[in-house]
Scaffold this motif. Structure first.
Motif, PDB file in Angstrom:
ATOM      1  N   VAL A 209       0.847  -1.182   0.000  1.00 44.67           N
ATOM      2  CA  VAL A 209       0.000   0.000   0.000  1.00 44.67           C
ATOM      3  C   VAL A 209       0.890   1.242   0.000  1.00 44.67           C
ATOM      4  O   VAL A 209       1.691   1.441   0.909  1.00 44.67           O
ATOM      5  N   ALA A 210       0.758   2.042  -1.026  1.00 45.23           N
ATOM      6  CA  ALA A 210       1.558   3.264  -1.126  1.00 45.23           C
ATOM      7  C   ALA A 210       0.830   4.405  -0.425  1.00 45.23           C
ATOM      8  O   ALA A 210      -0.397   4.488  -0.469  1.00 45.23           O
ATOM      9  N   PRO A 211       1.573   5.291   0.239  1.00 52.20           N
ATOM     10  CA  PRO A 211       0.921   6.436   0.878  1.00 52.20           C
ATOM     11  C   PRO A 211       0.291   7.356  -0.154  1.00 52.20           C
ATOM     12  O   PRO A 211       0.786   7.485  -1.282  1.00 52.20           O
ATOM     13  N   VAL A 212      -0.811   7.977   0.236  1.00 50.11           N
ATOM     14  CA  VAL A 212      -1.481   8.929  -0.650  1.00 50.11           C
ATOM     15  C   VAL A 212      -0.813  10.286  -0.469  1.00 50.11           C
ATOM     16  O   VAL A 212      -0.767  10.829   0.634  1.00 50.11           O
ATOM     17  N   THR A 213      -0.265  10.815  -1.544  1.00 50.30           N
ATOM     18  CA  THR A 213       0.467  12.083  -1.465  1.00 50.30           C
ATOM     19  C   THR A 213      -0.231  13.165  -2.277  1.00 50.30           C
ATOM     20  O   THR A 213      -0.835  12.897  -3.314  1.00 50.30           O
ATOM     21  N   ALA A 214      -0.140  14.379  -1.775  1.00 53.06           N
ATOM     22  CA  ALA A 214      -0.767  15.514  -2.455  1.00 53.06           C
ATOM     23  C   ALA A 214       0.069  15.943  -3.654  1.00 53.06           C
ATOM     24  O   ALA A 214       1.284  15.714  -3.713  1.00 53.06           O
ATOM     25  N   GLY A 215      -0.583  16.581  -4.600  1.00 49.33           N
ATOM     26  CA  GLY A 215       0.123  17.098  -5.764  1.00 49.33           C
ATOM     27  C   GLY A 215       1.030  18.264  -5.405  1.00 49.33           C
ATOM     28  O   GLY A 215       0.809  18.970  -4.418  1.00 49.33           O
ATOM     29  N   ARG A 216       2.039  18.477  -6.201  1.00 46.05           N
ATOM     30  CA  ARG A 216       3.011  19.552  -5.927  1.00 46.05           C
ATOM     31  C   ARG A 216       2.351  20.916  -5.920  1.00 46.05           C
ATOM     32  O   ARG A 216       2.691  21.781  -5.099  1.00 46.05           O
TER      33      ARG A 216
ATOM     34  N   ALA B 215      -4.518  13.631   0.739  1.00 42.78           N
ATOM     35  CA  ALA B 215      -3.232  13.033   1.101  1.00 42.78           C
ATOM     36  C   ALA B 215      -3.312  12.400   2.475  1.00 42.78           C
ATOM     37  O   ALA B 215      -4.148  12.771   3.309  1.00 42.78           O
ATOM     38  N   ASP B 216      -2.427  11.445   2.693  1.00 46.00           N
ATOM     39  CA  ASP B 216      -2.182  10.944   4.031  1.00 46.00           C
ATOM     40  C   ASP B 216      -1.636  12.095   4.876  1.00 46.00           C
ATOM     41  O   ASP B 216      -0.757  12.848   4.441  1.00 46.00           O
TER      42      ASP B 216
END
Length: 531
Positions: free
Chosen positions: A183-190, A314-315
Motif C-alpha cells: 500500500v503506497a501512501p497517498v500524497t498531495a500534488g506539488r 493526502a495521508d
C-alpha cells in the motif's frame, strides 16, 4: 505455495499472513471450522460475552495499535449483534475486519427457514461498513482477506465485512495464501502543496485543527505548528495527537466558544484529518473567514461540511511532512505571536472547567492515575463528553477512545479490554455512566477471565442523565429515564472482579491506583456523581 486447505484454514492462514495476532469472537454452530483452524494457530483468541462486545473490543484494539482489528462471529443474530460496533467503527474511521459465515451457496434465494437465516445478511452489513463481500469459493478466501486489508490500510480506514458461505468452511481446495498487498501512501500534488505552503508562510494568525486522521502524524504536526507558532485544537478522536502541556496546545473540543473565536480571528485555518463534523462542533459550523486549507485522505471528506480554499488529498503524515520541510525554507517572518495561543488556552480552559465543573474531581483523579502513558476508554456519557474530553490531559495519540460519531452506549468497557490486550503494559481505565454500563456489563466477566488490571469507573447519576436534561429543556414531561441502581460493586464481584464504592475524589484516586495494580478488574462505583 499451494496447499490443500479447508475454508476455515484458508481464512486463518490469510489472517496470519497479514500479521493478525489477536481475534475477538464467539464460536457458534456455523463457524466451528474457523475455530478448528484457530486452535492450531498462533493467533490469540479473546472470548467476549456478546458479539457487540467483541466488535467494540476489536475497535479498541485497532484504535490503540493503528492496525486492523478482527472480529469473528457466526451467522444471523450473532453478526447482527456486532453490527452496532461495526457502524461505530465506520463512523469513527476505525479499521476492523468483521468475518462471519453466510448461508450455503445453494440456499434458496427467498429462504426456507434455515437456522440463523437472515433475508440478506450481506446487504444488511454492506449498509453500515465500507463494503461487505461474499466469497464463492475456498480459493477466493485469501484474496478476499488481502483485498480487505488493502482497503483498510490504503485509504480512509473503515471496517469491512467478509461473508463466507458456511458450506465452504469445511470444503477443501488447493489454496495459495495471498501475500499482503503493498500500500503506497497517498500524497498531495506539488501544486497543492505549494499553494498551501504559500498561504501558511504568509499567515500572521494561523490555527490548526487536528482530527483523528492526524493520529499517525504527531511528529510532523508538531513540527508544522512550531514553525508557524500556530495554536492547535483537536477533535475528540484527535485528542492527544498534539500533547496537552505544549505551549501551543489549546485542548480537545471544537464546540467551545473559545475555539470558535480563535478560528474566526485566524487568517489561515489548517484542518487535518477531520470532517469538521456536527458531532464535534455541537452548535453549528465554524465561521471561517480566513483561508481554509484541508488535508484528508478521503476525497469526499475534503469537501464535507466546509469547502476548502486549498484542498490536499493526502495521508496526513505525508502532507504535514512535506509542508514542514517547505515551511522551513519559505517562512521568513518567524512564528506567530505566542501570546495568542496562551490567551486562547486560558479562555478554553475556563470554559472547559465551567462546562465540566461536576467532573473536575473525577478528571483530576483519572489524570493522576493514567499519567503520561495511560489510555482512557470512555462511553457516551456526560462524565466523558462534558468532563474528560476537555479537562483530562492527553499526551500521546490513540490514548482517548471515545464513540464520537455514532455515539453508542456500551462502548467503553469492551473497548478498554481491547486496548489493554493490545497494550498490556499501559495503564487503561474505562469510564461509564450507570445507564451505558448496563449495555455491555457482561464484559466484566471477559475482563475477569483475562485477569486484566482494569479499573472500570461508573459515574452514577441515576439513569439517562443527558436525556433527562433534554426533556426538561424542551419543557416535556420527564419520564422513562430514571434507573434504580443495582449494587454495582456486588455485581462486579459476582463476575470475578473486585468491586468498591467510593464517596469522594480522594478515595477515587486511591481506588484507581489500587485497581491498576490489582490481579483482576476493579469496578469503582461513584453513586450520585460523588466527586
Amino acid at each position: 505455495m499451494t496447499d490443500q486447505l479447508t475454508g476455515g484454514q484458508a481464512l486463518v492462514a490469510a489472517l496470519e499472513a497479514h500479521g493478525t495476532d489477536t481475534v475477538f469472537g464467539i464460536p457458534g454452530t456455523h463457524n466451528l471450522p474457523v475455530y478448528a483452524a484457530l486452535a492450531d494457530s498462533p493467533i490469540r483468541h479473546i472470548l467476549p460475552r456478546h458479539e457487540q462486545g467483541a466488535g467494540f473490543a476489536a475497535d479498541g484494539w485497532a484504535r490503540v495499535t493503528g492496525r486492523p482489528g478482527v472480529c469473528v462471529t457466526t451467522t444471523g443474530p450473532a453478526v447482527l449483534n456486532a453490527a452496532t460496533a461495526a457502524a461505530q467503527s465506520y463512523s469513527d474511521s476505525v479499521p476492523v475486519l468483521l468475518v462471519s459465515p453466510g448461508l450455503p451457496l445453494g440456499h434458496p434465494g427467498r429462504g426456507n427457514g434455515y437456522l440463523h437465516e437472515v433475508k440478506d445478511q450481506r446487504a444488511a452489513l454492506d449498509a453500515i461498513v465500507a463494503y461487505s463481500h461474499r466469497v464463492t469459493g475456498v480459493e477466493e478466501i485469501p484474496l478476499a482477506v488481502a483485498h480487505a486489508f488493502a482497503a483498510m490500510t490504503g485509504g480512509r480506514p473503515r471496517p469491512v465485512h467478509l461473508e463466507i458461505p458456511l458450506d465452504l468452511l469445511d470444503a477443501t481446495a488447493p489454496v495459495e495464501v495471498a501475500v499482503p498487498t503493498p500500500v503506497a501512501p497517498v500524497t498531495a500534488g506539488r501544486a497543492q502543496i505549494a499553494a498551501a505552503t504559500t498561504a501558511l508562510a504568509a499567515a500572521r494568525r494561523p490555527v490548526i485543527i487536528a482530527g483523528g486522521g492526524s493520529s499517525g502524524a504527531a511528529h510532523s504536526l508538531r513540527r508544522v505548528a512550531e514553525r508557524l507558532g500556530a495554536p492547535v485544537v483537536t477533535t475528540a478522536n484527535g485528542k492527544g495527537t498534539f500533547p496537552d502541556g505544549h505551549p501551543l496546545a489549546i485542548g480537545a473540543g471544537l464546540h467551545h466558544t473559545a475555539v470558535r473565536e480563535l478560528v474566526a480571528g485566524s487568517d489561515v485555518v489548517l484542518a487535518v484529518g477531520t470532517e469538521l463534523a456536527p458531532a464535534d462542533l455541537w452548535f453549528g459550523p465554524l465561521d471561517i473567514p480566513g483561508t481554509l486549507i484541508r488535508v484528508d485522505i478521503d476525497t469526499q471528506a475534503l469537501t464535507t461540511n466546509a469547502l476548502p480554499d486549498i484542498g490536499l488529498v493526502a495521508d496526513a503524515a505525508e502532507a504535514l511532512k512535506a509542508l514542514g520541510t517547505r515551511l522551513e525554507a519559505a517562512r521568513t517572518t518567524g512564528p506567530a505571536d505566542p501570546g495568542r495561543a496562551a490567551a486562547a488556552r486560558r479562555d478554553f480552559t475556563a470554559a472547559a472547567r465551567a462546562e465540566g465543573a461536576d467532573y473536575l474531581g473525577l478528571t483530576a483523579a483519572l489524570g493522576q492515575a493514567l499519567g503520561r502513558d495511560g489510555i482512557l476508554a470512555g462511553d457516551s456519557t456526560m462524565a466523558c463528553y462534558y468532563g474528560a474530553l476537555s479537562n483530562l490531559p492527553a499526551h500521546h495519540p490513540r490514548s482517548f477512545l471515545y464513540p464520537t460519531g455514532l455515539g453508542t452506549l456500551g462502548y467503553g468497557l469492551p473497548a478498554a479490554i481491547g486496548a489493554k490486550v493490545a497494550r498490556p503494559d499501559a495503564p487503561v481505565v474505562a469510564l461509564h455512566g450507570d445507564g451505558g454500563l448496563m449495555f455491555t456489563v457482561q464484559e466484566l466477566a471477559t475482563a475477569a477471565q483475562l485477569r486484566l488490571p482494569l479499573p472500570v469507573v461508573v459515574w452514577d447519576n441515576g439513569g439517562y442523565g443527558e436525556i433527562r436534561n433534554e426533556m426538561a429543556d424542551r419543557g416535556d414531561p420527564v419520564h422513562a429515564v430514571d434507573l434504580p441502581a443495582p449494587d454495582f460493586a456486588a455485581l462486579a464481584r459476582s463476575m470475578g472482579c473486585h468491586g468498591v464504592r467510593v464517596e469522594d475524589a480522594a478515595h477515587l484516586a486511591t481506588a484507581l491506583e489500587t485497581g491498576l495494580g490489582s490481579d483482576r478488574p476493579t469496578l469503582i462505583h461513584l453513586p450520585g456523581g460523588t466527586p
